[in-house]
Design a protein around this motif. Structure first.
Motif, PDB file in Angstrom:
ATOM      1  N   ARG A 164      -0.928   2.027   3.971  1.00  0.00           N
ATOM      2  CA  ARG A 164       0.268   1.609   4.412  1.00  0.00           C
ATOM      3  C   ARG A 164       0.285  -0.063   4.024  1.00  0.00           C
ATOM      4  O   ARG A 164      -0.651  -0.552   4.189  1.00  0.00           O
ATOM      5  CB  ARG A 164       0.450   1.758   6.076  1.00  0.00           C
ATOM      6  CG  ARG A 164       1.736   1.223   6.715  1.00  0.00           C
ATOM      7  CD  ARG A 164       1.886   1.522   8.217  1.00  0.00           C
ATOM      8  NE  ARG A 164       3.114   1.272   8.731  1.00  0.00           N
ATOM      9  CZ  ARG A 164       3.610   1.433   9.645  1.00  0.00           C
ATOM     10  NH1 ARG A 164       2.630   1.806  10.805  1.00  0.00           N
ATOM     11  NH2 ARG A 164       4.700   1.338  10.024  1.00  0.00           N
TER      12      ARG A 164
ATOM     13  N   TYR B 220       1.629  -3.836   5.208  1.00  0.00           N
ATOM     14  CA  TYR B 220       1.905  -4.741   6.111  1.00  0.00           C
ATOM     15  C   TYR B 220       2.256  -6.057   5.584  1.00  0.00           C
ATOM     16  O   TYR B 220       1.818  -6.527   4.533  1.00  0.00           O
ATOM     17  CB  TYR B 220       0.490  -5.196   6.982  1.00  0.00           C
ATOM     18  CG  TYR B 220      -0.043  -3.691   7.331  1.00  0.00           C
ATOM     19  CD1 TYR B 220       0.557  -3.074   8.635  1.00  0.00           C
ATOM     20  CD2 TYR B 220      -1.268  -3.053   6.747  1.00  0.00           C
ATOM     21  CE1 TYR B 220      -0.167  -1.906   8.839  1.00  0.00           C
ATOM     22  CE2 TYR B 220      -1.964  -2.008   7.232  1.00  0.00           C
ATOM     23  CZ  TYR B 220      -1.344  -1.429   8.362  1.00  0.00           C
ATOM     24  OH  TYR B 220      -1.704  -0.281   8.690  1.00  0.00           O
TER      25      TYR B 220
ATOM     26  N   LEU C 176       8.666  -1.937   7.420  1.00  0.00           N
ATOM     27  CA  LEU C 176       7.081  -2.666   7.718  1.00  0.00           C
ATOM     28  C   LEU C 176       6.832  -3.329   8.872  1.00  0.00           C
ATOM     29  O   LEU C 176       7.594  -3.868   9.409  1.00  0.00           O
ATOM     30  CB  LEU C 176       6.937  -3.542   6.528  1.00  0.00           C
ATOM     31  CG  LEU C 176       7.231  -3.095   4.751  1.00  0.00           C
ATOM     32  CD1 LEU C 176       7.216  -4.175   4.114  1.00  0.00           C
ATOM     33  CD2 LEU C 176       6.098  -1.912   4.636  1.00  0.00           C
TER      34      LEU C 176
END
Length: 156
Positions: free
Chosen positions: A58, A60, A111
């Protein structure tokens, strides 16, 4: 108008922010270039730094003052996983922006966002608006609220 710039403009409007997008005569890819073009202090530039979770993959987003650097070990404590710098292709795929023009809002995918508390010391900061030549000035507290950024201790 580029798709990236249009997306930022729409996100600004949707957030209820009263901001004017400005095209600069020179490039604003780096914090130093952006500060020079905007005529502001280096730390009034919002750098959008993206890291990828080593376990989750993911992305960030860390918004930091132009003169500060992200400490990856401190930053990793915030999402709870080790971090690696996101590559340009992955940044473009997730945000829709090329490195050097990543805006703090208007991403293709939502995000998690952390903000350097040093940015909140200013009445106005300058951020990328989706291209290497477009920026906007904003009250950092209003930006923080609009994008749900969480203040965090992640700089060196």
């Amino acid at each position: 108008m580029s798709k990236s710039l249009a997306r930022v403009k729409a996100a600004i409007a949707a957030a209820g922010l009263q901001i004017e997008l400005r095209e600069m005569p020179g490039e604003t890819r780096t914090a130093v270039q952006a500060a020079s073009e905007a005529g502001c202090g280096l730390n009034q530039i919002v750098k959008s730094i993206l890291f990828q979770g080593a376990q989750s993959g993911r992305l960030y987003l860390f918004l930091t003052a132009g003169g500060n650097q992200v400490d990856t070990s401190r930053a990793a404590r915030l999402p709870g996983e080790s971090l690696e710098r996101a590559d340009g292709q992955r940044v473009r795929e997730v945000t829709g922006f090329a490195i050097g023009g990543v805006a703090p809002l208007g991403h293709l995918s939502p995000l998690p966002v952390w903000i350097d508390p040093a940015l909140l010391d200013f009445a106005r900061v300058w951020a990328a608006a989706g291209t290497p030549r477009h920026v906007f000035a904003v009250d950092p507290a209003a930006l923080k609220a609009a994008i749900g950024a969480v203040p965090g201790n992640f700089v060196m």
